[in-house]
Design a protein around this motif. Sequence first.
Motif, PDB file in Angstrom:
ATOM      1  N   ALA B 271       0.824  -1.217   0.000  1.00 14.14           N
ATOM      2  CA  ALA B 271       0.000   0.000   0.000  1.00 14.14           C
ATOM      3  C   ALA B 271       0.857   1.265   0.000  1.00 14.14           C
ATOM      4  O   ALA B 271       0.439   2.310  -0.485  1.00 14.14           O
ATOM      5  CB  ALA B 271      -0.935  -0.008   1.206  1.00 14.14           C
ATOM      6  N   ASP B 272       2.065   1.168   0.544  1.00 14.45           N
ATOM      7  CA  ASP B 272       2.929   2.361   0.571  1.00 14.45           C
ATOM      8  C   ASP B 272       3.678   2.559  -0.750  1.00 14.45           C
ATOM      9  O   ASP B 272       4.554   3.420  -0.866  1.00 14.45           O
ATOM     10  CB  ASP B 272       3.908   2.290   1.744  1.00 14.45           C
ATOM     11  CG  ASP B 272       4.830   1.075   1.642  1.00 14.45           C
ATOM     12  OD1 ASP B 272       4.914   0.488   0.547  1.00 14.45           O
ATOM     13  OD2 ASP B 272       5.455   0.713   2.662  1.00 14.45           O
ATOM     14  N   LEU B 294       0.574  -3.932   4.428  1.00 11.93           N
ATOM     15  CA  LEU B 294      -0.676  -4.003   3.686  1.00 11.93           C
ATOM     16  C   LEU B 294      -0.425  -4.088   2.190  1.00 11.93           C
ATOM     17  O   LEU B 294       0.382  -3.340   1.639  1.00 11.93           O
ATOM     18  CB  LEU B 294      -1.534  -2.782   3.993  1.00 11.93           C
ATOM     19  CG  LEU B 294      -2.093  -2.761   5.421  1.00 11.93           C
ATOM     20  CD1 LEU B 294      -2.896  -1.498   5.656  1.00 11.93           C
ATOM     21  CD2 LEU B 294      -2.933  -3.995   5.686  1.00 11.93           C
ATOM     22  N   ASP B 296      -1.418  -3.529  -1.675  1.00 11.74           N
ATOM     23  CA  ASP B 296      -2.135  -2.476  -2.371  1.00 11.74           C
ATOM     24  C   ASP B 296      -3.457  -2.998  -2.946  1.00 11.74           C
ATOM     25  O   ASP B 296      -3.513  -4.112  -3.466  1.00 11.74           O
ATOM     26  CB  ASP B 296      -1.248  -1.946  -3.511  1.00 11.74           C
ATOM     27  CG  ASP B 296      -1.812  -0.668  -4.093  1.00 11.74           C
ATOM     28  OD1 ASP B 296      -2.360   0.129  -3.294  1.00 11.74           O
ATOM     29  OD2 ASP B 296      -1.705  -0.474  -5.304  1.00 11.74           O
ATOM     30  N   TYR B 298      -6.402  -3.734  -1.473  1.00 17.06           N
ATOM     31  CA  TYR B 298      -7.308  -4.560  -0.676  1.00 17.06           C
ATOM     32  C   TYR B 298      -7.626  -3.843   0.630  1.00 17.06           C
ATOM     33  O   TYR B 298      -6.826  -3.053   1.126  1.00 17.06           O
ATOM     34  CB  TYR B 298      -6.663  -5.906  -0.332  1.00 17.06           C
ATOM     35  CG  TYR B 298      -6.521  -6.828  -1.513  1.00 17.06           C
ATOM     36  CD1 TYR B 298      -7.553  -7.696  -1.859  1.00 17.06           C
ATOM     37  CD2 TYR B 298      -5.352  -6.832  -2.276  1.00 17.06           C
ATOM     38  CE1 TYR B 298      -7.430  -8.556  -2.947  1.00 17.06           C
ATOM     39  CE2 TYR B 298      -5.226  -7.686  -3.359  1.00 17.06           C
ATOM     40  CZ  TYR B 298      -6.261  -8.549  -3.689  1.00 17.06           C
ATOM     41  OH  TYR B 298      -6.142  -9.383  -4.748  1.00 17.06           O
ATOM     42  N   PRO B 300      -7.889  -3.401   4.664  1.00 18.35           N
ATOM     43  CA  PRO B 300      -7.048  -3.928   5.755  1.00 18.35           C
ATOM     44  C   PRO B 300      -7.870  -4.761   6.727  1.00 18.35           C
ATOM     45  O   PRO B 300      -8.146  -4.334   7.830  1.00 18.35           O
ATOM     46  CB  PRO B 300      -6.530  -2.659   6.429  1.00 18.35           C
ATOM     47  CG  PRO B 300      -7.618  -1.661   6.201  1.00 18.35           C
ATOM     48  CD  PRO B 300      -8.259  -1.999   4.880  1.00 18.35           C
TER      49      PRO B 300
END
Lengths: 541, 323
Positions: B271-272, B294, B296, B298, B300
């Motif tokens: 995600a980052d 996490l 990307d 989806y 959490p």
Amino acid sequence: MGKPEPTGIKAWIFTTDHKKIAVLYLVTSLVFFVVGLLLAIIMRTKLLVPDREFLISNELYNVFFTIHGAAMVLFWMIPVLLGFFANYLIPLMIGAHDVAFPRVNALSYWMYVGACLIAVLGLVLPGRLDIGWTGYPPYSVTGPANTALYVFAVHLLGASSISGAVNFITTIITLRAPGMTWGRLNLTVWGIFGSFIIQLIGVPVLAAAVTLLLFDKYLGTHFYDTNGGNPLLYQHLFWFYAHPAVYVVALPVFGIVSDIVSTFARKRIFGYTSMVIAMMIITVLGFEVWVHHLYVAGTLNWSRIVFMWGTILIGVPTGIKVFNWLATLHKGSIDLKTPMLYALGFIALFTIGGITGIANGLVGFDIHVHDTHWVVAHFHYVLALSMSMLVLGGIYYWFPKMTGKMYDEKLGQLGFWLTLVGALIAFFPHFMMGVDGIPRRYAILPAEYTGMIRISSLFSYIAIAGFFITIWNYIKSARSGAPAPANPWNSLSLEWTIPSPPPFYNFEKIPVITSDPYEYGKPEGHGEEKGAVGGHAAHHH
Amino acid sequence: MYKKLLTTIIMLMALIVPATMVFGGERVADPAAGWDKHYHFFGVVGFLIFVIVFVPLLYFVFKYRRTSENHTGAYIEGNTGLEIMWTAIPVVIIVLLGVQTWALFNEYRSVPANAHEVKVEAYQYGFKMVSPEGIETDGEFTVPAGPVKLNMTSRDVIHDFAVPAFRVREDTVPGRWTYMWFNASKEGTYQVYCAELCGPGHSLMLAKLNVVSKAQYAKWVEENKMKAQTMTPVERGEKLAKQCIGCHSLDGSPAAGPTLKGLFNSDTKLADGSVVKTDVAFLKKKIKAPKNNLVDGYPPMMPPYSFTDDELNAVVEYIKSLK
Ligand code: HEM
Ligand SMILES: [Cu+2]
Ligand SMILES: [Cu+2]
């Protein structure tokens, strides 16, 4: 009277006139009714095919029934009854110029609009609400949903409801016209009065419950978690209000049915006093039932028994009302105009929902059907569809008064029959699935039920088509309906004695009341002490 | 008026007391059979109420139509006798139903002393069962015919253990123990549902309940004890990964989370924005503390797992085997 009536768009935004505020409530809540229906169409279509990727994902299904449930209960049923009907009718029915606190009244409406905006954000912002309209923790705290939106919406709605309750309870107690005794009030006024009492007691508890949810989720407190808290606490607090909320909707509906049935059967409402007593018993007993929502939640066994008795005994005052309506029809002079059709359709659907609700309340019975489609069927009959229909009938009934125009009778009847046939059949298969123990809130149902589900969906579409035709009828008739007389139904109720639409300050002079609104066909000299025949109508200006 | 009321109350008591004895005294050995009886009784009562409302409703609407513009109904304010009647009779009906259901409920909540006791732990999205012999299974339970008691709790959020075949259900609540029992009277395989909204995988949270004879049950226990000793890490991992398949598919099909098929040593976008190799170290980190890594695209929603080192290795071995 006093100030001149303002005009233009500002007249609506800054209005403190109860009739204008009522119309604002009506339009806003109808928008949410349509939103709820659109979501229902998508859900029903998704269920046609038992596949996790068909049309919408499982996640989105959960979001949709959450918003559908919240929109329908919190943004449609309660505001249309306590926002629209209460605002429009109370001052007219008790003979007052306006409510007790007109500016607070406007504030109530605008807080409701704020809650509406937050609800819409809940559909589009990330962290969409998939927690059910009940929002149980721990899932609502630990899950991905943006629970804050839910909480703030409930806060704003709550503030709006509480100030509304204070306003209308005060209005009914203090602003009744001379001679408008408690025994001469329309049953609609009594129903709304009971509702606001429930709101005043219950809403603060709901607000507290969801506030703690907020603290748990964002401030790390432990009210509902396993770290010293208790998830069941939320369920108790939530249902302490949310069950009586059903009666918040039901009581005004009972009142409106009584008024419509009496007018269109042109006959005195049967057993006025027992109607009022039944409503007040429901108001009180309504707080004695909430644990039926926790019948299988792991609560104490004895508490389930105690609350079962409250739950099923409330069937008795409810039954009294149904029998009184039937007795009112007996030897009446029945005219099947659209509002009357809706009232009768309501009685039919409500009876089916009521009987199956008793079953739900029986603790031994419920242990197998709790949280199944039995419940979905039951509450769509008893509340969702029956009471939405009655609301639409009520709008038709007072439509000539509000707009000064007649609605289209043919279109009205078409919409009614489509909705009635659809509603009668659509949720019946759900009873069968419920008896088989199939859980609700399932995005994918076992494949052997696909046939039943398709029947249910087909008739849902028919019912919803009827709803849309009805709403279209309102829009069309408000713009181009034939002009309406002051009293097209020859009703004896006070609101029909003034012109349609009513003038800015309702009554040129506060009327003096000498009779009650149900004295159809009262023989000369009957009940001497009550005075002249047709007293309400005598004050026609 | 008061006399009438008093007679009614006395008559009510005269009806209710014997009825309580008839219905309350009845004992059922099997709540499921009791439920069916209760349902049929309710069905008859409910149908009668339906007829009593709908026949007059339709009849009056056809009979008493408005005949002319000035036609008015008869003037009737009420009728005390009638009103007392339709208060009193419903009270009697309600009390009858209430007493019957109360007796049934007592059966549901009083567990027979000889019940086979099983521990159930619910989680997103499945059920773990621990038999009295200590055998753990996920998703498929085996019990001997006869009364079965479940002592239940939950690992994460509230779920509900529903067995329609035995007409019973009860929530499983984190941090608390709840119980239910049923008489597993007939051998066979029965469907178990989760009946409390618990997340996107709610409608996939299903399990099977096998009811077998005492002899077969003994055999099942023996087999499982043997298996536990001889299992390879991949087999152990497969068993543990039953907890993941509510959100992860094993065959590449889409689900709430990415598929586990072919996941090992692939590239994942986090995600980052960074891209990482899904090696052993990453998988272990992810399973223990999913919120820190996490993926990307989806939500959490994956819960953390506190596996032992052995278990964690087994799960990773199993993911490796999914090519
Ligand atoms: C024809 C119109 C309607 C249709 C087809 C419809 C359909 C549905 C469906 C499919 C569900 C989800 C059932 C499940 O999977 O558990 C649902 C839930 C619900 N509906 Fe309706 N509905 C309609 C009208 C209404 C109305 C007018 C109300 C007003 C009160 C209402 C209130 C609710 C509530 C409160 C829920 C539960 C939501 C939850 O589980 O959190 N519905 N409806
Ligand atoms: Cu309730
Ligand atoms: Cu679930």
